[in-house]
Design an enzyme around this catalytic site. Structure first.
Site, PDB file in Angstrom:
ATOM      1  N   TYR A 295      -4.964   6.978  -9.259  1.00 46.84           N
ATOM      2  CA  TYR A 295      -6.226   6.295  -8.947  1.00 46.84           C
ATOM      3  C   TYR A 295      -7.381   6.910  -9.746  1.00 46.84           C
ATOM      4  O   TYR A 295      -8.295   6.208 -10.158  1.00 46.84           O
ATOM      5  CB  TYR A 295      -6.527   6.380  -7.451  1.00 46.84           C
ATOM      6  CG  TYR A 295      -5.678   5.451  -6.620  1.00 46.84           C
ATOM      7  CD1 TYR A 295      -6.124   4.173  -6.282  1.00 46.84           C
ATOM      8  CD2 TYR A 295      -4.415   5.842  -6.176  1.00 46.84           C
ATOM      9  CE1 TYR A 295      -5.342   3.323  -5.527  1.00 46.84           C
ATOM     10  CE2 TYR A 295      -3.623   4.995  -5.424  1.00 46.84           C
ATOM     11  CZ  TYR A 295      -4.086   3.737  -5.107  1.00 46.84           C
ATOM     12  OH  TYR A 295      -3.309   2.888  -4.362  1.00 46.84           O
TER      13      TYR A 295
ATOM     14  N   CYS B  60       0.825  -1.209   0.000  1.00 46.03           N
ATOM     15  CA  CYS B  60       0.000   0.000   0.000  1.00 46.03           C
ATOM     16  C   CYS B  60       0.860   1.259   0.000  1.00 46.03           C
ATOM     17  O   CYS B  60       1.694   1.434   0.900  1.00 46.03           O
ATOM     18  CB  CYS B  60      -0.914  -0.020   1.225  1.00 46.03           C
ATOM     19  SG  CYS B  60      -1.806   1.524   1.501  1.00 46.03           S
TER      20      CYS B  60
END
Length: 307
Positions: A175, A44
């Site tokens: 994203y 992450c």
């Protein structure tokens, strides 16, 4: 997403706004070596920030760390890297249990990084920008003697502006491309991303790091996106105007940081690829994880240390 706003501060009960000087109305917990566990995932990018900062500041013996595996289900990240799939300190098989230990009906996403109170095995905060901020400002008494000044006073205002642009256009920008719901939205996101990438290529042409001649929090925040760019964002998120390796300045800058202790040693490309390509079934329904790209280039000379 709303995060748990609690902070761990040097003076319990007082959470100060470092920019305005006023006290913030959020719960605080006291700085205590050995009391808290940073739960993170190498896969992450948001958690990777906390892993890097903890290492740069020399807090490994002060704040313990638990690492989850690279994939998760709809419930939460799991400790499948540990023997028996259980974190050896918390005794949990998934970080969700630390959230529920404090908030039995916790309604929001179960995220990493998270700071967990070991005595109660309950989550303290998952507010990732404040976690790294407070590791620097609030845990200063426990930093190693040669720890870098990640928030230099003399360039704080400009640094905030740079970090904000990196956050909106790069960290979130990839994203925005990857999860665009229409061709129009994707193309707008793509244009914003590459405008920012070109800005960074130009900015870093005459300085070693984002704020000059030393590493700051701004570099940490940019690095975690750049480290994932060719392995994930270029193909998986369709950020494919060109690869990071085809941008001479940014690629050299990224290699410079990667080869700096505390940065590259936190990166696991296999975990990174497995996370994105396996978890995002809406983008990659086959869950096939690509073999490439070649990682050896990260270890080649970068030339950024030349006078």
């Amino acid at each position: 997403m709303n995060y748990i706003p609690d902070r761990i501060t040097k003076v319990e009960g007082r959470s100060q706004d470092p920019y305005g000087g006023s006290e913030l109305d959020v719960p605080t917990w006291p700085v205590e070596p050995g009391r808290y566990r940073l739960v993170a995932a190498r896969a992450c990018p948001w958690a990777n920030r906390a892993i890097i900062v903890r290492s740069l500041l020399g807090l490994e013996e002060v704040v313990s760390m638990g690492l989850t595996g690279p994939t998760h289900d709809e419930r939460s990240w799991t400790f499948d890297l540990d023997p028996g799939g259980v974190d050896p300190v918390l005794g949990y098989e998934r970080i969700q249990r630390a959230y529920f230990a404090r908030f039995p009906d916790y309604p929001r996403g179960i995220t990493v990084p998270a700071m967990v109170d070991v005595p109660t095995r309950s989550v303290v905060t998952n507010d990732f920008p404040w976690i790294t901020h407070d590791l620097f400002f609030e845990w200063r008494d426990h930093h190693r003697p040669d720890a870098p000044d990640l928030w230099p006073d003399e360039c704080r205002e400009e640094m905030e502006e740079v970090m904000q642009r990196v956050f909106t256009e790069l960290n979130n920008g990839v994203y925005r491309c990857g999860f665009a719901g229409s061709q129009e939205a994707y193309e707008a996101a793509y244009e914003r991303l590459w405008t920012a990438m070109d800005w960074l290529e130009e900015r870093l042409a005459d300085r070693r790091y984002l704020m000059g001649d030393r590493i700051t929090e701004a570099d940490v925040r940019l690095f975690t996106t750049l480290a994932r760019f060719d392995a994930v964002y270029h193909g998986h998120f369709k950020c494919n105007r060109n690869k990071l390796t085809e941008m001479p300045v940014l690629w050299a800058y990224a290699r410079d940081l990667f080869q700096t202790p505390g940065f590259g040693d936190t990166i696991d490309f296999e975990q990174i690829k497995r996370h994105y390509y396996v978890v995002h079934t809406g983008i990659n329904p086959t869950r096939i994880v690509p073999v490439g790209p070649d990682e050896s280039g990260w270890h080649t000379p970068h030339g950024r240390d030349r006078a």
